[in-house]
Design an enzyme around this catalytic site. Structure first.
Site, PDB file in Angstrom:
ATOM      1  N   TYR A  11      13.561  -6.132   7.801  1.00 23.61           N
ATOM      2  CA  TYR A  11      12.647  -5.453   8.727  1.00 23.61           C
ATOM      3  C   TYR A  11      11.684  -6.450   9.362  1.00 23.61           C
ATOM      4  O   TYR A  11      11.588  -6.543  10.594  1.00 23.61           O
ATOM      5  CB  TYR A  11      11.868  -4.375   7.977  1.00 23.61           C
ATOM      6  N   LYS A  39      12.023  -7.598  13.180  1.00 25.85           N
ATOM      7  CA  LYS A  39      11.011  -7.332  14.209  1.00 25.85           C
ATOM      8  C   LYS A  39      10.541  -8.638  14.865  1.00 25.85           C
ATOM      9  O   LYS A  39      10.299  -8.680  16.068  1.00 25.85           O
ATOM     10  CB  LYS A  39       9.814  -6.589  13.605  1.00 25.85           C
ATOM     11  N   ASN A  72      -0.295   0.494   9.897  1.00 23.52           N
ATOM     12  CA  ASN A  72      -0.035   1.775   9.234  1.00 23.52           C
ATOM     13  C   ASN A  72      -0.529   2.974  10.051  1.00 23.52           C
ATOM     14  O   ASN A  72      -1.671   2.999  10.491  1.00 23.52           O
ATOM     15  CB  ASN A  72      -0.734   1.809   7.866  1.00 23.52           C
ATOM     16  N   THR A  79      -6.318  -2.365  -5.561  1.00 22.06           N
ATOM     17  CA  THR A  79      -7.311  -3.075  -4.749  1.00 22.06           C
ATOM     18  C   THR A  79      -6.700  -3.618  -3.461  1.00 22.06           C
ATOM     19  O   THR A  79      -7.413  -4.148  -2.616  1.00 22.06           O
ATOM     20  CB  THR A  79      -7.944  -4.254  -5.527  1.00 22.06           C
ATOM     21  N   GLN A  80      -5.364  -3.512  -3.329  1.00 22.57           N
ATOM     22  CA  GLN A  80      -4.763  -3.913  -2.054  1.00 22.57           C
ATOM     23  C   GLN A  80      -5.260  -2.961  -0.957  1.00 22.57           C
ATOM     24  O   GLN A  80      -5.527  -1.795  -1.230  1.00 22.57           O
ATOM     25  CB  GLN A  80      -3.228  -3.919  -2.127  1.00 22.57           C
ATOM     26  N   ARG A 129      -5.204  -1.229   3.050  1.00 17.30           N
ATOM     27  CA  ARG A 129      -4.461  -0.856   4.239  1.00 17.30           C
ATOM     28  C   ARG A 129      -5.465  -0.310   5.243  1.00 17.30           C
ATOM     29  O   ARG A 129      -6.605  -0.019   4.897  1.00 17.30           O
ATOM     30  CB  ARG A 129      -3.430   0.245   3.927  1.00 17.30           C
ATOM     31  N   ARG A 149      -0.905  -7.794   0.259  1.00 15.04           N
ATOM     32  CA  ARG A 149      -2.166  -7.519  -0.429  1.00 15.04           C
ATOM     33  C   ARG A 149      -3.191  -6.873   0.483  1.00 15.04           C
ATOM     34  O   ARG A 149      -3.942  -6.008   0.065  1.00 15.04           O
ATOM     35  CB  ARG A 149      -2.780  -8.844  -0.960  1.00 15.04           C
TER      36      ARG A 149
END
Lengths: 345, 345
Positions: A155, A159, A184, A218-219, A221, A285
């Site tokens: 992917y 891209k 996202n 803790t990651q 987005r 992360r």
């Protein structure tokens, strides 16, 4: 689709973002041809569009030569949006060869159609081109930190290759192009089972299951409501840029998975358990777009607050789960919705 | 090619490295099918091979479906080397769409052939996957610094995508694969006009023209003699690796362009002028392979000293220029060789 009016092609138009884009364009009075292989998208997403006179659906896979039902319109396309590709890791890794070819060969076919039609072309690329970024927030000039041999590469590298191809069609004066790097996005019409964090957590919350946190949570987005994303894509398509460059489309409000889980627990209005599982390979992360370019060049930024977007999404997921609940076939696949949306903002 | 012996396919076998590989394999007693589109390679490279009973040449482009003359051997291939792609910036940028499709669609076709044949597959990737590296020397674990929108992306990203695809065929248990990342290679049978630094400088030196240095000449390269490269590729193909990973094949002896120019001037034994021109876009500043993995896992390292390799190359270039000189058609394209090789080690 009887007039000789100009047409807009939306490849991947039955997908999550694609179906919202089709609705947006129809509402603006555009005539829309939706091309989709229904691999990971859902025909249910375009059910409400199929009755409209300005809408036509063609089921086809852009990895294959484009069908006659598309080619016969070639002279009339003025805009081609490419949103075609499975986008969640679980789904795009199921057939990595197809994912790569969709991005490279599929994009090539659509670029050639754009050249033949004299249409402007917009590629939806992805924040995944930044990989596991070492620069925060991510600016468009950042070259990324992608493993080209890992399980996500079909992917991410697909891209990146699609971007390369798209800018080469521009450099060789074949097609006028735009490239959006979408971060996202969430909202109604996501797949319940796409394996992504928002849909996983909402399904779990609605089913009363413990909310799964991968790693320590803790990651980060940054989640953009789909209505904002679609407006951004359209602005990009219709804008003239001072120089050709990819543009980030996303919400710069960064939150940890733990914060997202807390928000959902608060909105639920009752205790929900949490369980932890190991972080998948190559899981980034941190992710947060720098949207300075989109703001300056397109006058765009997201306007939907997280709680408002989540509430709309929870409501839609709730009704989908209910609908699946009364369908005997689906009942075994999904737990019935046991939780009603409590937050009222 | 009359026996029922096992076959080795070399895609790009009429190219610079490919033709040396074909010779190496024939000398080892392998039966070799050479597949090449002759786009940037030269039939002259395989003239000396075409008479041999173990050699067959098929002219075809791997972007197109493989021809019957290849497919009829499908059951007999046990080794497939993919060296097919224009490799010098000037040549691969001439048709960037074709470069991308050669790397992605072409590699996919060869991987499918390998699957059908049960053959082991080796992709020749490139140090270009590291882009303009921020880590020196470059280890295989380094994720690179590639612009996916620039003029070199058709090659760099095409190769990264080809690596992704190749490892996906391994991950899905379809094909046993090897991936070599080849650094700068030089030797006889390079194209005189490939636009790369070694061939440019040698042609200029032999023609008595000033030697062109792009930028200030402090950028570095590491040059591997083609005989060493070919031995490394074969070792990689025939080795079992403890885990699947790409392997650098190159010479860790790093030198600046200025040092290379000085060496050539010394070997010429007479004064040659130097002229400076601007550095092209995206030209990498430094390149040097870490070949620890190749040394440990394959027992391979380059053994040809630079001056020895350069002398062989100068001699070959000299005779090519002489040959072109007596050809009236070519005379206008290349200055006659005015300089004889002076160095004697």
């Amino acid at each position: 689709m009887k007039t000789n009016k100009e047409l807009t092609l939306v490849a991947g138009g039955a997908g999550f973002i694609g179906s919202h884009l089709c609705r947006f364009l129809l509402d603006r009075g555009e005539q829309v041809v939706c091309l989709d292989n229904l691999q990971t998208s859902r025909e249910a997403n375009i059910l409400s569009l199929e009755g409209e006179s300005g809408f036509e659906f063609v089921e086809a896979d852009i990895v294959d030569p484009l069908p006659a039902s598309i080619l016969r319109h070639a002279g009339r396309f003025t805009r081609i949006y490419n949103l075609a590709c499975a986008a969640s890791p679980e789904l795009y890794q199921a057939d990595p060869e197809h994912t790569m070819l969709t991005n490279v060969l599929g994009t090539d076919r659509l670029l050639r159609l754009a050249e033949q039609s004299g249409a402007r072309f917009l590629l939806t690329s992805t924040s995944e081109v930044y990989g596991d970024p070492e620069m925060h927030p991510q600016r468009e000039s950042y070259r990324g930190n992608v493993s080209c041999t890992g399980p996500r590469a079909c992917y991410d590298e697909g891209k990146r290759a699609a971007e390369a191809l798209t800018f080469d069609f521009l450099r060789t004066s074949r097609v006028d192009v735009r490239v959006a790097r979408i971060f996202n996005t969430y909202g109604p019409q996501m797949r319940l089972d796409d394996g992504r964090v928002i849909s996983n957590l909402i399904c779990q919350a609605l089913s009363g299951e413990p909310l799964t946190i991968y790693g320590d949570g803790t990651q980060t987005r940054s989640f953009c409501y789909v209505g904002d994303t679609v407006r951004g894509l359209w602005r990009l398509m219709e804008s003239d840029l001072p120089e050709p460059q990819p543009i980030n489309i996303g919400n710069p409000q960064e939150l940890t998975i733990n914060e997202l889980v807390e928000t959902l627990r608060e909105m639920a209005g009752r205790p929900i358990e949490v369980c932890h599982r190991p972080l998948p390979t190559d899981d980034p992360r941190r992710r947060r777009p720098d949207i300075t370019l989109a703001h300056e060049l397109l006058g765009w930024k997201p306007t939907t607050p997280l709680r408002e977007g989540l509430r709309t999404t929870l409501t839609w997921f709730g009704s989908e789960l209910q609908r699946n609940r009364v369908s005997p076939l689906a009942e075994s696949e999904l737990e019935p919705a046991r939780l009603m949306v409590a937050g009222k903002a």
